[in-house]
Design a protein around this motif. Sequence first.
Motif, PDB file in Angstrom:
ATOM      1  N   GLU A   1      11.013  -2.074 123.797  1.00  0.00           N
ATOM      2  CA  GLU A   1      11.989  -2.302 122.742  1.00  0.00           C
ATOM      3  C   GLU A   1      11.378  -3.109 121.596  1.00  0.00           C
ATOM      4  OE1 GLU A   1      12.534  -2.774 126.001  1.00  0.00           O
ATOM      5  OE2 GLU A   1      13.748  -0.977 126.311  1.00  0.00           O
TER       6      GLU A   1
ATOM      7  N   ARG B   1       7.295   0.740 109.349  1.00  0.00           N
ATOM      8  CA  ARG B   1       7.620   1.859 108.463  1.00  0.00           C
ATOM      9  C   ARG B   1       8.410   1.398 107.240  1.00  0.00           C
ATOM     10  NH1 ARG B   1       9.694   6.523 112.555  1.00  0.00           N
ATOM     11  NH2 ARG B   1       7.781   6.696 113.784  1.00  0.00           N
TER      12      ARG B   1
ATOM     13  N   ALA C   1       9.170  -0.786 119.670  1.00  0.00           N
ATOM     14  CA  ALA C   1       9.966   0.122 118.838  1.00  0.00           C
ATOM     15  C   ALA C   1      10.442  -0.596 117.579  1.00  0.00           C
ATOM     16  CB  ALA C   1      11.157   0.657 119.630  1.00  0.00           C
TER      17      ALA C   1
ATOM     18  N   ILE D   1      10.901   7.157 116.475  1.00  0.00           N
ATOM     19  CA  ILE D   1      10.102   6.150 117.182  1.00  0.00           C
ATOM     20  C   ILE D   1      10.096   6.447 118.673  1.00  0.00           C
ATOM     21  CG2 ILE D   1       9.948   3.712 117.800  1.00  0.00           C
ATOM     22  CD1 ILE D   1      11.209   3.093 115.048  1.00  0.00           C
ATOM     23  N   TRP D   2      11.287   6.739 119.227  1.00  0.00           N
ATOM     24  CA  TRP D   2      11.370   7.067 120.649  1.00  0.00           C
ATOM     25  C   TRP D   2      10.682   8.400 120.926  1.00  0.00           C
ATOM     26  CZ3 TRP D   2      12.190   2.822 122.983  1.00  0.00           C
ATOM     27  CH2 TRP D   2      13.087   1.867 122.480  1.00  0.00           C
TER      28      TRP D   2
ATOM     29  N   GLN E   1      16.490   5.322 126.881  1.00  0.00           N
ATOM     30  CA  GLN E   1      16.776   4.889 125.512  1.00  0.00           C
ATOM     31  C   GLN E   1      17.033   6.102 124.620  1.00  0.00           C
ATOM     32  OE1 GLN E   1      17.449   1.967 124.666  1.00  0.00           O
ATOM     33  NE2 GLN E   1      16.005   0.404 125.335  1.00  0.00           N
TER      34      GLN E   1
ATOM     35  N   THR F   1      20.321   7.955 125.406  1.00  0.00           N
ATOM     36  CA  THR F   1      21.469   7.202 124.905  1.00  0.00           C
ATOM     37  C   THR F   1      21.613   7.392 123.397  1.00  0.00           C
ATOM     38  OG1 THR F   1      20.934   5.537 126.565  1.00  0.00           O
ATOM     39  CG2 THR F   1      22.604   4.955 124.945  1.00  0.00           C
ATOM     40  N   LEU F   2      20.471   7.331 122.720  1.00  0.00           N
ATOM     41  CA  LEU F   2      20.503   7.489 121.266  1.00  0.00           C
ATOM     42  C   LEU F   2      20.962   8.903 120.892  1.00  0.00           C
ATOM     43  CD1 LEU F   2      19.920   5.979 118.646  1.00  0.00           C
ATOM     44  CD2 LEU F   2      17.599   6.890 118.709  1.00  0.00           C
TER      45      LEU F   2
ATOM     46  N   ILE G   1      15.596  -3.403 118.902  1.00  0.00           N
ATOM     47  CA  ILE G   1      16.252  -2.094 118.945  1.00  0.00           C
ATOM     48  C   ILE G   1      16.306  -1.590 120.383  1.00  0.00           C
ATOM     49  CG2 ILE G   1      16.031   0.328 118.283  1.00  0.00           C
ATOM     50  CD1 ILE G   1      14.705  -0.638 115.686  1.00  0.00           C
ATOM     51  N   SER G   2      17.514  -1.346 120.869  1.00  0.00           N
ATOM     52  CA  SER G   2      17.668  -0.857 122.240  1.00  0.00           C
ATOM     53  C   SER G   2      18.976  -0.087 122.371  1.00  0.00           C
ATOM     54  CB  SER G   2      17.658  -2.042 123.211  1.00  0.00           C
ATOM     55  OG  SER G   2      17.926  -1.593 124.516  1.00  0.00           O
ATOM     56  N   PRO G   3      18.922   1.244 122.234  1.00  0.00           N
ATOM     57  CA  PRO G   3      20.148   2.041 122.303  1.00  0.00           C
ATOM     58  C   PRO G   3      20.972   1.767 123.561  1.00  0.00           C
ATOM     59  CG  PRO G   3      18.317   3.396 121.567  1.00  0.00           C
ATOM     60  CD  PRO G   3      17.745   2.060 121.928  1.00  0.00           C
ATOM     61  N   ILE G   4      20.315   1.566 124.724  1.00  0.00           N
ATOM     62  CA  ILE G   4      21.131   1.365 125.930  1.00  0.00           C
ATOM     63  C   ILE G   4      21.912   0.057 125.895  1.00  0.00           C
ATOM     64  CG2 ILE G   4      20.022   2.897 127.610  1.00  0.00           C
ATOM     65  CD1 ILE G   4      18.185   0.843 128.477  1.00  0.00           C
ATOM     66  N   ASP G   5      21.464  -0.894 125.070  1.00  0.00           N
ATOM     67  CA  ASP G   5      22.245  -2.117 124.907  1.00  0.00           C
ATOM     68  C   ASP G   5      23.131  -2.029 123.669  1.00  0.00           C
ATOM     69  OD1 ASP G   5      21.069  -3.566 127.141  1.00  0.00           O
ATOM     70  OD2 ASP G   5      19.245  -3.570 125.951  1.00  0.00           O
TER      71      ASP G   5
ATOM     72  N   THR H   1      15.389   5.732 113.897  1.00  0.00           N
ATOM     73  CA  THR H   1      14.776   5.189 115.102  1.00  0.00           C
ATOM     74  C   THR H   1      14.479   6.281 116.126  1.00  0.00           C
ATOM     75  OG1 THR H   1      16.908   4.733 116.130  1.00  0.00           O
ATOM     76  CG2 THR H   1      15.915   2.956 114.852  1.00  0.00           C
TER      77      THR H   1
ATOM     78  N   THR I   1       7.549  -1.020 115.209  1.00  0.00           N
ATOM     79  CA  THR I   1       7.247   0.248 114.536  1.00  0.00           C
ATOM     80  C   THR I   1       8.250   0.511 113.415  1.00  0.00           C
ATOM     81  OG1 THR I   1       6.454   1.101 116.654  1.00  0.00           O
ATOM     82  CG2 THR I   1       6.843   2.710 114.915  1.00  0.00           C
ATOM     83  N   TYR I   2       9.517   0.281 113.736  1.00  0.00           N
ATOM     84  CA  TYR I   2      10.563   0.502 112.728  1.00  0.00           C
ATOM     85  C   TYR I   2      10.309  -0.353 111.488  1.00  0.00           C
ATOM     86  CZ  TYR I   2      15.130   0.754 110.525  1.00  0.00           C
ATOM     87  OH  TYR I   2      16.133   0.942 109.626  1.00  0.00           O
TER      88      TYR I   2
ATOM     89  N   ILE J   1      22.151  -1.639 120.603  1.00  0.00           N
ATOM     90  CA  ILE J   1      21.587  -2.339 119.450  1.00  0.00           C
ATOM     91  C   ILE J   1      20.722  -1.406 118.607  1.00  0.00           C
ATOM     92  CG2 ILE J   1      20.140  -4.270 118.689  1.00  0.00           C
ATOM     93  CD1 ILE J   1      20.838  -5.683 121.301  1.00  0.00           C
ATOM     94  N   GLY J   2      21.150  -1.196 117.369  1.00  0.00           N
ATOM     95  CA  GLY J   2      20.373  -0.417 116.416  1.00  0.00           C
ATOM     96  C   GLY J   2      19.898  -1.319 115.293  1.00  0.00           C
ATOM     97  N   PRO J   3      19.149  -0.778 114.333  1.00  0.00           N
ATOM     98  CA  PRO J   3      18.613  -1.590 113.227  1.00  0.00           C
ATOM     99  C   PRO J   3      19.711  -2.341 112.469  1.00  0.00           C
ATOM    100  CG  PRO J   3      17.716   0.628 113.152  1.00  0.00           C
ATOM    101  CD  PRO J   3      18.741   0.628 114.225  1.00  0.00           C
ATOM    102  N   ASP J   4      20.893  -1.711 112.359  1.00  0.00           N
ATOM    103  CA  ASP J   4      21.968  -2.349 111.592  1.00  0.00           C
ATOM    104  C   ASP J   4      22.514  -3.593 112.279  1.00  0.00           C
ATOM    105  OD1 ASP J   4      21.710  -0.170 109.900  1.00  0.00           O
ATOM    106  OD2 ASP J   4      23.156   1.006 111.069  1.00  0.00           O
ATOM    107  N   ASP J   5      22.242  -3.721 113.565  1.00  0.00           N
ATOM    108  CA  ASP J   5      22.746  -4.886 114.297  1.00  0.00           C
ATOM    109  C   ASP J   5      21.781  -6.063 114.228  1.00  0.00           C
ATOM    110  OD1 ASP J   5      25.064  -3.463 115.405  1.00  0.00           O
ATOM    111  OD2 ASP J   5      23.502  -2.285 116.410  1.00  0.00           O
TER     112      ASP J   5
ATOM    113  N   ALA K   1      19.764   4.556 109.219  1.00  0.00           N
ATOM    114  CA  ALA K   1      18.799   3.683 109.889  1.00  0.00           C
ATOM    115  C   ALA K   1      18.653   4.068 111.355  1.00  0.00           C
ATOM    116  CB  ALA K   1      19.240   2.225 109.754  1.00  0.00           C
ATOM    117  N   GLN K   2      19.786   4.376 111.983  1.00  0.00           N
ATOM    118  CA  GLN K   2      19.723   4.720 113.396  1.00  0.00           C
ATOM    119  C   GLN K   2      19.069   6.076 113.630  1.00  0.00           C
ATOM    120  OE1 GLN K   2      23.491   3.202 114.309  1.00  0.00           O
ATOM    121  NE2 GLN K   2      22.826   2.365 116.266  1.00  0.00           N
TER     122      GLN K   2
END
Lengths: 390, 198
Positions: free
Chosen positions: B147, B157, B150, A181-182, A159, A162-163, B110-114, A178, B153-154, B116-120, A174-175
């Motif tokens: 995920e 905050r 995470a 967090i990771w 994760q 990738t980020l 939230i899952s970068p590998i998919d 995150t 947590t987001y 998907i970020g907060p904006d999605d 926003a991104q």
Amino acid sequence: MIVTHLSLRDFRNYAEAELELHGGTNLFIGRNGQGKTNLVESLVFLSTLSSHRVSGDQAMVRAGCEAAIVRTTFTHGDRELLAEVQINRSGTNRAQINRSAIRPRDLPWYVRTVLFAPEDLALVRGEPSGRRRFIDQLSMILAPRFSAVLADYERVLKQRNTLLKSLRGGLSAAQEQTLTIWDEKLISLGTEIIARRAVLVEQIRDPLRRAYAAVVDDDHEPTIDLSLSIDGYDVDADDTADRAANSAVPDSARIEAGFRAAMERRRRAERERGLTLVGPHRDDLLFGLNRLPVKGYASHGESWSFVLALKLATAELLRRDSDLGDPVLILDDVFAELDRQRRRRLAEAVTGFEQVLITAAVREDIPEELRAAPIFIRAGRVVDEDAVDV
Amino acid sequence: MYEGIVQDLIDEFSRLPGIGPKSAQRIAFHIVQTENLDVTRLAELLATVRENIKFCRICGNVSEQETCGICRDPRRDSTIICVVEESKDVAAIERTREFRGLYHVLGGAISPIDGIGPDDLSIQPLMQRLADASVTEVILATDPNLEGEATATYLTRLLTTLEIRVSRLASGLPVGGDLEYADEVTLGRAFEGRTTLR
Ligand SMILES: Nc1ncnc2c1ncn2[C@@H]1O[C@H](COP(=O)(O)OP(=O)(O)OP(=O)(O)O)[C@@H](O)[C@H]1O
Ligand SMILES: [Mg+2]
Ligand SMILES: [Zn+2]
């Protein structure tokens, strides 16, 4: 523990095999490519859920078949247990203890083996990943829960990488947020892994020294230490010789602080490369003999002695840990690699264990004291001696 | 491989989540062979569902109307909002009968590998709902996996700036799993024992 019965179905080149085994030495003889390694590999798989030869499970299933089954009966003291794993070509594997289903990853808790194989030389000569796998595998056997920590760490790493990669292209605020967090997840899981490895390294030191002395009859001061990326070790810079050895067992608070500081130092580089540069996935084990690294310095024979000692030390740790008795020692084709003196010494060292399985293509490679009553293997079958024209 | 349309049907089924090639084959043959199966009704239902089901304007739950039954129900406690990943989590929590507040469906985690970020995710609409001073507590009921954690947590905050109690479902849920698969008793207990994060 003593494996008393082994039953295979569609495992590697075995369509079907039933085999009685006994305590002490069990010797398997057969020419190249007949299925000796396959046979003992089935036990290794049952006890570790992985093979030392390939990373995928599919190779375990006989060509053209859908599933392989490895079933064993083993005893310890006067208790008898039945362990079984079904390896499916597609879909998840299934495991049973005494005919009731268990999670496959709990199998190593019940069935314990230590494998000695020609491939082990890569442990001292090969890439750091092999050494990390060695120590983590041992952790998982000793504490099955640890496999979840490792799996979570791998996932967080993926994760985060990738980020980091996508951040290079510029992302929303926003991104960006995150990422921390990771970061935190990586640090907490990574700290647990480093701490666990450090404890194991500490525990294996003395058994390693004793085992080496038993194999070599000389004190070459074998050492094992962790090289930590959070302390500045860089796997990409091949600087084996002047690596700082990390002998003291660090406590979790110190590891965590070091992790956080290292991540801060490498932050820019991580963003540029889109890659997590610090953490247990970039650490290594440093093996030493005579105050020099084994890799790149030790002779062929010395390297072999070190590997054998490391495996013997592992067996010693498992024996101490388990109330299921000794792990089953499996020596696949190792005697062929050794000179006469070390053959004899290794034979002496292993006979103290409850059960030892040995394979060889040539019977004469085996020290005399272990040569009794071999089982012959030909083309995926257990056969009578007469049928083998060796 | 089967001929023509039978194979087409199997292929379509195996594209659905949770259905592997074997199940797809079983379902296809069930449909083809079972005599008193009302295939027309099934087909119509599928089409109607696609046409008529919307997502609730307020909480994002599936709904036949502009707003869902839960958001319309005056007996529900509007001071407390439970944040979940998917509509199916709403259904799972409703089965426990432990929760009488309202929901907010994020539409994932939230899952970068998919990708998907907060904006999605439906986070801005959530913040707007919370700006309304009547909400006093938010329960974060994202999945108990990496995920989901995470995402929680987001959100935690993000919510620190507001005067709202934030709690997380108690542990005891199978770690690494999906909320929807937790049994009612476990999930119910998790609600009772939720821990206040701030
Ligand atoms: N999944 C499989 N299905 C069928 N045959 C297989 C499978 N995997 C391996 N084999 C066959 O098994 C044979 C290798 O067996 P194995 O490695 O046990 O030999 P060995 O007796 O240990 O030989 P050596 O003395 O050379 O080490 C090969 O002929 C290989 O083709
Ligand atoms: Mg072999
Ligand atoms: Zn609604």
